[in-house]
Design a protein around this motif. Structure first.
Motif, mmCIF file in Angstrom:
data_model
loop_
_atom_site.group_PDB
_atom_site.id
_atom_site.type_symbol
_atom_site.label_atom_id
_atom_site.label_comp_id
_atom_site.label_asym_id
_atom_site.label_seq_id
_atom_site.Cartn_x
_atom_site.Cartn_y
_atom_site.Cartn_z
ATOM 1 N N GLU A 144 -1.486 -0.027 -13.238
ATOM 2 C CA GLU A 144 -1.320 1.206 -12.450
ATOM 3 C C GLU A 144 -0.703 0.969 -11.072
ATOM 4 O O GLU A 144 0.090 1.781 -10.593
ATOM 5 N N ILE A 145 -1.035 -0.150 -10.426
ATOM 6 C CA ILE A 145 -0.612 -0.339 -9.026
ATOM 7 C C ILE A 145 0.669 -1.158 -8.896
ATOM 8 O O ILE A 145 1.204 -1.302 -7.804
ATOM 9 N N PHE A 158 0.964 4.007 3.119
ATOM 10 C CA PHE A 158 0.786 3.156 1.948
ATOM 11 C C PHE A 158 0.802 3.979 0.666
ATOM 12 O O PHE A 158 1.513 3.655 -0.295
ATOM 13 N N VAL A 159 0.018 5.034 0.643
ATOM 14 C CA VAL A 159 -0.113 5.842 -0.579
ATOM 15 C C VAL A 159 1.224 6.466 -0.960
ATOM 16 O O VAL A 159 1.603 6.484 -2.138
ATOM 17 N N ASP A 160 1.978 6.967 0.024
ATOM 18 C CA ASP A 160 3.284 7.558 -0.266
ATOM 19 C C ASP A 160 4.242 6.516 -0.824
ATOM 20 O O ASP A 160 4.980 6.787 -1.784
ATOM 21 N N ALA A 161 4.254 5.331 -0.223
ATOM 22 C CA ALA A 161 5.144 4.269 -0.686
ATOM 23 C C ALA A 161 4.810 3.868 -2.112
ATOM 24 O O ALA A 161 5.704 3.673 -2.953
ATOM 25 N N MET A 162 3.517 3.748 -2.414
ATOM 26 C CA MET A 162 3.083 3.377 -3.760
ATOM 27 C C MET A 162 3.530 4.415 -4.787
ATOM 28 O O MET A 162 4.087 4.070 -5.840
ATOM 29 N N ARG A 163 3.309 5.685 -4.459
ATOM 30 C CA ARG A 163 3.653 6.738 -5.424
ATOM 31 C C ARG A 163 5.158 6.925 -5.541
ATOM 32 O O ARG A 163 5.666 7.206 -6.640
ATOM 33 N N ASN A 164 5.887 6.746 -4.455
ATOM 34 C CA ASN A 164 7.345 6.828 -4.526
ATOM 35 C C ASN A 164 7.943 5.706 -5.365
ATOM 36 O O ASN A 164 9.030 5.852 -5.931
ATOM 37 N N ALA A 165 7.221 4.586 -5.440
ATOM 38 C CA ALA A 165 7.679 3.466 -6.269
ATOM 39 C C ALA A 165 7.308 3.651 -7.740
ATOM 40 O O ALA A 165 7.682 2.840 -8.590
ATOM 41 N N GLY A 166 6.552 4.711 -8.043
ATOM 42 C CA GLY A 166 6.195 5.005 -9.417
ATOM 43 C C GLY A 166 4.820 4.523 -9.830
ATOM 44 O O GLY A 166 4.513 4.469 -11.035
ATOM 45 N N PHE A 167 3.964 4.199 -8.849
ATOM 46 C CA PHE A 167 2.634 3.681 -9.154
ATOM 47 C C PHE A 167 1.557 4.523 -8.481
ATOM 48 O O PHE A 167 1.851 5.441 -7.726
ATOM 49 N N ASP A 168 0.311 4.216 -8.765
ATOM 50 C CA ASP A 168 -0.799 4.988 -8.204
ATOM 51 C C ASP A 168 -2.052 4.131 -8.225
ATOM 52 O O ASP A 168 -2.035 2.996 -8.708
ATOM 53 N N PHE A 169 -3.147 4.681 -7.721
ATOM 54 C CA PHE A 169 -4.404 3.946 -7.729
ATOM 55 C C PHE A 169 -4.876 3.693 -9.159
ATOM 56 O O PHE A 169 -4.586 4.473 -10.071
ATOM 57 N N ARG A 170 -5.622 2.609 -9.301
ATOM 58 C CA ARG A 170 -6.220 2.299 -10.586
ATOM 59 C C ARG A 170 -7.229 3.371 -10.956
ATOM 60 O O ARG A 170 -7.954 3.891 -10.108
#
Length: 410
Positions: free
Chosen positions: A57-58, A160-172
C-alpha cells in the motif's frame, strides 16, 4: 559460481540513471517523480526476469519467487531505494541490486526454491525529504504509525500524505493482518566507513547495530556589544557551548571505542562579528553498541551540561529527541554467515554497524542479519561514494550462498 561483475555493472549503470543529479551524485527522495520512476522501472525489471512483482500500500516493492515446499515461509533480502540529497549510487541501492542478482542467479541455476525468495526495494529509510525515517521497513513489520506522518511536510511545505497519494499510494489498511511469513531478513550494504578497507577485509559480518541518542540543545545568555562588554560581565553562549563540547569530547575519547560522539550543527545568534552571542543552539549525536554504556555516558554528559550552564549564568534546554537501543543481529544467522565466509575462504571480520539500517527495524520482529562490503576511503552520502566493483561482485556471491542455504536447503 559465476562472476557477477558484468551483471552488476550493467544493472547499476541502468538504475543509477534514474535520479542522477545534474550537479553530480544521486537524488531520489520519497514519493518524488525520480523515486516513482525508479520503483516502476525495477518492477518491470523484476517481471521481465520471471519474478512476481507487487507494491504494497505505501510503495514498498517486492519481487517474489514462490517456494515449492514451504511457500508460506519467505526469505527476504533488499534495502531502500531512496537517497540523501546529492548522495551516491550505492547506499541502499546496492542492497536491492545484490538481492535481485542473487535471486536471479539462484533461480537460473537451481530452479524453484523450497522456501519463497523475495527481493524488496523499500520505499524509504533516509528521512531526507520528510522528518521521518524507516517508513518502508516500519510498515512491513507493522510498527509505523499514521499519526507520526499525517501532519509533517517537506522543506517546500508539501505534505507527506499528499505526496504519498499523488504518487499512487496510501496508508496501510490496518484491518488486514500483518505478514507472518517472513522467516529471515538478510541485508547487504556498503560499510560507509573505512574499517574493512584499512584492515584489508572483503566482508564485514554485522553482529550489532549501535544504539543512538540525539539531542537538540539551546543555551540562552545575553547578547551585548562586543567592544563595550567586559569579559567578566558576559553571558556568552558560545563560551558555554565550547566548554560543553570540550569536556564531552574529552570524556568520549577517554572512554574509547565503540563510543562515538558528534557535535554536528552549531548556530550562534545573532551571528554577527561585533555582538556577543546571547543564544546558541547545537546538536549532539552519541552512539554505542551497549545500552548501559550509552545511557551511563549520556546521563553524565547531560549533568555536565547543566553544571556548566549554571556556572556561567546561562539557561539551558536539553531535548533528547532520539533514544534508540542497540539492536543485535540473530546469533544463528551471524554464525551461518561466518561459516560461509570461512568455508569459502573470504577474508572477513565480525563488526558492529555504527550507522542505522533497515535491519534494526526487522531484527526485533524476524531473524535478521546484515553484512558489509568495503567503502573506498569510507566515503558515503556523497557523490564520491564508491566501492571496487570486484568487492561489490564478491558481496553478491556471499549473499547468493546465504540465500541458497536459507531457501533451498531443508
Amino acid at each position: 559460481m559465476i562472476d557477477f561483475t558484468q551483471r552488476f555493472t550493467e544493472l547499476s549503470e541502468w538504475l543509477s540513471k534514474i535520479g542522477a543529479d545534474p550537479t553530480g551524485g544521486m537524488t531520489r527522495l520519497l514519493y518524488t517523480q525520480e523515486w516513482i520512476d525508479a520503483q516502476n522501472a525495477l518492477k518491470q525489471r523484476f517481471i521481465d526476469n520471471g519474478l512476481d512483482a507487487q507494491f504494497d500500500e505505501i510503495g514498498n516493492l517486492f519481487g517474489r519467487v514462490e517456494g515449492s515446499k514451504y511457500p508460506n515461509e519467505t526469505i527476504l533480502s533488499g534495502s531502500h531505494i531512496d537517497t540523501v540529497v546529492n548522495g551516491g549510487n550505492l547506499d541502499g541501492q546496492y542492497g536491492i541490486e545484490a538481492a535481485f542478482l542473487a535471486i536471479q542467479y539462484l533461480k537460473e541455476k537451481y530452479g524453484q526454491p523450497l522456501r519463497s525468495l523475495e527481493v524488496v526495494s523499500m520505499a524509504e529509510e533516509e528521512g531526507s525529504r520528510f522528518p521521518y525515517v524507516f517508513w518502508g521497513s516500519k510498515n512491513i513489520v507493522g510498527i509505523a504509525k499514521n499519526s507520526d506522518v499525517e501532519n509533517i511536510a517537506d522543506s517546500k511545505s508539501n505534505k507527506f500524505v499528499d505526496a504519498m497519494r499523488n504518487a499512487g499510494f496510501d496508508f496501510r489498511d490496518n484491518a488486514k493482518p500483518m505478514r507472518s511469513d517472513i522467516k529471515a531478513f538478510v541485508e547487504i550494504h556498503i560499510e560507509q566507513g573505512n574499517v574493512l578497507e584499512m584492515e584489508g577485509k572483503q566482508i564485514g559480518v554485522v553482529n550489532n547495530i549501535v544504539g543512538q541518542r540525539r539531542y537538540n540543545v539551546s543555551l540562552k545568555g545575553q547578547s551585548n556589544h562586543a567592544g563595550t562588554t567586559p569579559m567578566g560581565y558576559r553571558k556568552d553562549t558560545i563560551y558555554g557551548f565550547s566548554q560543553i563540547c570540550f569536556e564531552s569530547i574529552n570524556k568520549a575519547k577517554k572512554m574509547g571505542d565503540p563510543l562515538v560522539l558528534t557535535f554536528g550543527k552549531v548556530e550562534p545568534k545573532p551571528g554577527v562579528v561585533n555582538v556577543v552571542p546571547g543564544y546558541t543552539t547545537f546538536t549532539i549525536d552519541c552512539r554505542h553498541t551497549d545500552k548501559k554504556a550509552l545511557v551511563d555516558f549520556t546521563t553524565e554528559m547531560e549533568a555536565d551540561m547543566e553544571r556548566i550552564a549554571k556556572e556561567q549564568g546561562l539557561i539551558i534546554e536539553i531535548d533528547r529527541w532520539m533514544d534508540e537501543d542497540p539492536i543485535p543481529m540473530d546469533k544463528d544467522l551471524v554464525a551461518k554467515l561466518e561459516g560461509i565466509c570461512k568455508r569459502d575462504n573470504y577474508n572477513f571480520r565480525v563488526m558492529h554497524s555504527g550507522a542505522g539500517h533497515d535491519s534494526q527495524i526487522f531484527a526485533p520482529k524476524v531473524p535478521t542479519v546484515m553484512f558489509f562490503v568495503p567503502s573506498i576511503n569510507g566515503v558515503s552520502h556523497n557523490p564520491a561514494e564508491a566501492t571496487k566493483v570486484e568487492d561489490l561482485a564478491e558481496g553478491v556471491k556471499v549473499l547468493a550462498q546465504t540465500l541458497y542455504e536459507l531457501a533451498y536447503q531443508e
